[in-house]
Design a protein around this motif. Structure first.
Motif, PDB file in Angstrom:
ATOM      1  N   PHE A 130       1.842   6.984  -6.828  1.00 31.39           N
ATOM      2  CA  PHE A 130       0.856   7.920  -7.362  1.00 31.39           C
ATOM      3  C   PHE A 130       1.044   9.337  -6.806  1.00 31.39           C
ATOM      4  N   SER A 131       1.485   9.436  -5.547  1.00 33.24           N
ATOM      5  CA  SER A 131       1.755  10.779  -5.001  1.00 33.24           C
ATOM      6  C   SER A 131       2.885  11.440  -5.776  1.00 33.24           C
ATOM      7  N   MET A 169      -1.606   6.099   5.950  1.00 30.76           N
ATOM      8  CA  MET A 169      -1.880   4.768   5.371  1.00 30.76           C
ATOM      9  C   MET A 169      -1.691   3.680   6.426  1.00 30.76           C
ATOM     10  N   VAL A 199       0.841  -1.201   0.000  1.00 27.69           N
ATOM     11  CA  VAL A 199       0.000   0.000   0.000  1.00 27.69           C
ATOM     12  C   VAL A 199       0.882   1.260   0.000  1.00 27.69           C
ATOM     13  N   ILE A 200       2.041   1.181   0.645  1.00 25.53           N
ATOM     14  CA  ILE A 200       2.962   2.322   0.679  1.00 25.53           C
ATOM     15  C   ILE A 200       3.560   2.553  -0.711  1.00 25.53           C
ATOM     16  N   THR A 247       0.735   4.118  -2.917  1.00 26.32           N
ATOM     17  CA  THR A 247       0.453   5.537  -2.619  1.00 26.32           C
ATOM     18  C   THR A 247       1.661   6.399  -2.930  1.00 26.32           C
ATOM     19  N   LEU A 267       1.715  10.962   4.639  1.00 28.93           N
ATOM     20  CA  LEU A 267       0.866   9.993   3.934  1.00 28.93           C
ATOM     21  C   LEU A 267       1.175   8.559   4.374  1.00 28.93           C
ATOM     22  N   SER A 268       2.447   8.255   4.616  1.00 29.20           N
ATOM     23  CA  SER A 268       2.782   6.903   5.106  1.00 29.20           C
ATOM     24  C   SER A 268       2.086   6.663   6.439  1.00 29.20           C
ATOM     25  N   PHE A 322       8.392   5.018   0.620  1.00 30.75           N
ATOM     26  CA  PHE A 322       7.427   5.947   0.024  1.00 30.75           C
ATOM     27  C   PHE A 322       8.171   7.051  -0.742  1.00 30.75           C
TER      28      PHE A 322
END
Lengths: 248, 255
Positions: free
Chosen positions: B63-64, B105, B56-57, B60, B101-102, B160
């Motif tokens: 895309f970030s 998440m 998931v990291i 994200t 964001l990490s 990330f």
């Protein structure tokens, strides 16, 4: 061995225990009966110090459990086995690891000896061969027996049974109570049993205490309770509705 | 006077809650620095919080970085300074977006699970059973999660950041034509070790916040399915709010 003196306990302003006093002698089995929601489990939790009374004291071998902390409290708890209503097994552990857990964490017993003791306890409660199962794979009776084995593995002097037969069919319920009786004869622990399985509990208990309206309503031998003329006791034993017993 | 009474009641309730949370953290730190530490339980939690959050990291992060590359290119293009796309993407990720964001998440994936796990253990009396065995539940349930959070969050944040920087390069460099040398070369000129440390400090503190809040909410959850679900929601909301507000405080302190 266990002495309870004038305990009061309220939850959110609702008084559950209103001056409970009784005692249990060494090696004795006391059955604690009474309607649901009357505070029987609350009394058991006071005995092991999981709950503190608003007033009153609980003594185990003369020591006030409410005043004990740290190692002193651990020492007393290490002598008590507690069978929770739903077993309270660790769901991420197998049956074997559940029973081995207190030995691994609280003693310096070798893994070989732990294995011997765990398998012996599991055999004693009729669960030989189930050691690799997880709690989710067990029936209600097997969960209670695993919890019983976990409580017994520390060789407790006192056993507290919180509704050991609830949710079980009559045959399994009787098997569990017979197991308690035979292990009591074999190991000689002091016990308090909270149960609604009156006919069988009356056969294995030395004395029976009935809880009603937050007080110990009556205490006596099973024969005395069964022959009691008190309308509340008679109603509870016969299970008739509409009398003076309040239902919660 | 009724509203004054109500306000006083709410304030006292809030202060009590904060006090209990503070004591919970203090007790956890005390258990974390005194033996015995349960290493196998810590490893298991690093695997759960860290390893299992990697996918998931990465997603994200990618895309970030890509959206930063896209937005950054068009904004910088107005000023004729697309050469600074690399430093812009890298600094945004390393100092802010990576840690924040990490952490968000991990709160959603692992924090909620922590609250639910501990809440269910509380409601099914497994924690009481531990206490009755003379075993301190903090050493087995809370401390391993705290230590795992402190170890896993900076590592996840690093992943990330790296993935995000390459995501930004994919859009800015491969699709929009910023040169590889310009993108990475300018980055080396502008990104200082102080910026990297700022991100690491933030992710360390976020690791503490997530495990502290989520474990506390589980440990003090009400009974039954409703109690656990309420605790899980509160844990995720409170962790997220604390992460964002603590991020502001840290940024103002570290600048």
């Amino acid at each position: 061995m266990i002495r309870i003196e004038n305990i009061y306990k309220s939850f959110n302003g609702f008084e559950v225990l209103k001056g409970i006093s009784f005692q249990v002698e060494k090696g004795e089995i006391l059955a604690l009966i009474g309607g649901s929601g009357n505070g029987k489990s609350v009394i058991l939790k006071h005995i092991v110090g999981l709950m503190k009374p608003d007033q009153g004291h609980v003594f185990i071998d003369g020591k006030d459990i409410g005043l004990l902390k740290g190692n002193d409290l651990e020492e007393i708890r290490g002598r008590i086995g507690f069978l929770f209503q739903n077993g309270a097994l660790f769901t991420s552990f197998t049956v074997y690891d559940n029973v081995a857990f207190p030995l691994r964490e609280k003693t310096k017993t070798s893994e070989k000896e732990i294995r011997e003791r765990v398998l012996k306890e599991l055999d004693q409660v009729g669960l030989a061969g189930a050691e690799n199962k997880y709690p989710a794979e067990l029936s209600g009776g097997m969960i209670k027996r695993t919890a019983f084995a976990r409580a017994l593995v520390i060789k407790p002097e006192v056993m507290l049974f919180d509704e050991p037969t609830t949710g079980l069919d009559p045959i399994i319920a009787h098997t569990i109570l017979d197991l308690i009786k035979s292990l009591h004869e074999h190991l000689g622990f002091t016990a308090i049993i909270v149960s609604h399985e009156l006919s069988r509990v009356f056969q294995i208990a030395h004395r029976v205490a009935m809880l009603h309206e937050g007080r110990i309503w009556t205490v006596g031998t099973p024969e005395e309770i069964l022959s009691s003329k008190d309308p509340v006791v008679r109603q509870f034993i016969s299970g008739v509705t509409g009398g003076s017993l309040k239902l919660y | 006077m009724t509203w004054v009474k109500k306000l006083g009641g709410i304030t006292l309730y809030g202060l009590q809650g904060m006090g209990r949370m503070g004591l919970f953290l203090a007790h956890t730190f005390f258990c974390a620095v005194t033996p015995p530490l349960k290493f196998s339980w810590i490893i298991k939690q690093i695997w759960f919080i860290g390893y299992q959050s990697t996918l998931v990291i990465i997603l994200t992060g990618a895309f970030s970085g890509m959206v930063l590359g896209l937005q950054g290119f068009h904004t910088l293009n107005r000023f004729g300074s697309t050469a600074l796309l690399g430093p812009m993407v890298a600094l945004s990720l390393i100092k802010e977006l990576g840690p924040v964001l990490s952490a968000l998440m991990v709160t959603g994936r692992a924090g909620s699970a922590m609250t639910a796990e501990i809440g269910i253990m509380r409601t099914t009396e497994q924690i009481d059973a531990m206490e009755l065995m003379g075993i301190n539940p903090f050493r087995y349930l809370i401390v391993p999660k705290l230590i795992a959070g402190i170890i896993a969050l900076p590592l996840l944040t690093a992943i990330f950041d790296v993935v995000g920087i390459f995501g930004g390069y994919f859009v800015g460099g491969k699709l929009l034509g910023v040169g590889e040398g310009t993108y990475f070369g300018e980055m080396a000129n502008y990104v200082k070790i102080k910026d990297v440390l700022e991100g690491i400090y933030k992710s360390l503190s976020f690791g503490v916040i997530i495990t502290w809040v989520c474990c506390y909410k589980g440990y003090s959850s009400g009974f039954g399915a409703e109690g656990v679900s309420k605790a899980t929601t509160q844990a995720v909301v409170l962790s997220s709010v604390l992460i964002l507000s603590w991020d502001y405080i840290m940024t103002s302190l570290l600048f």
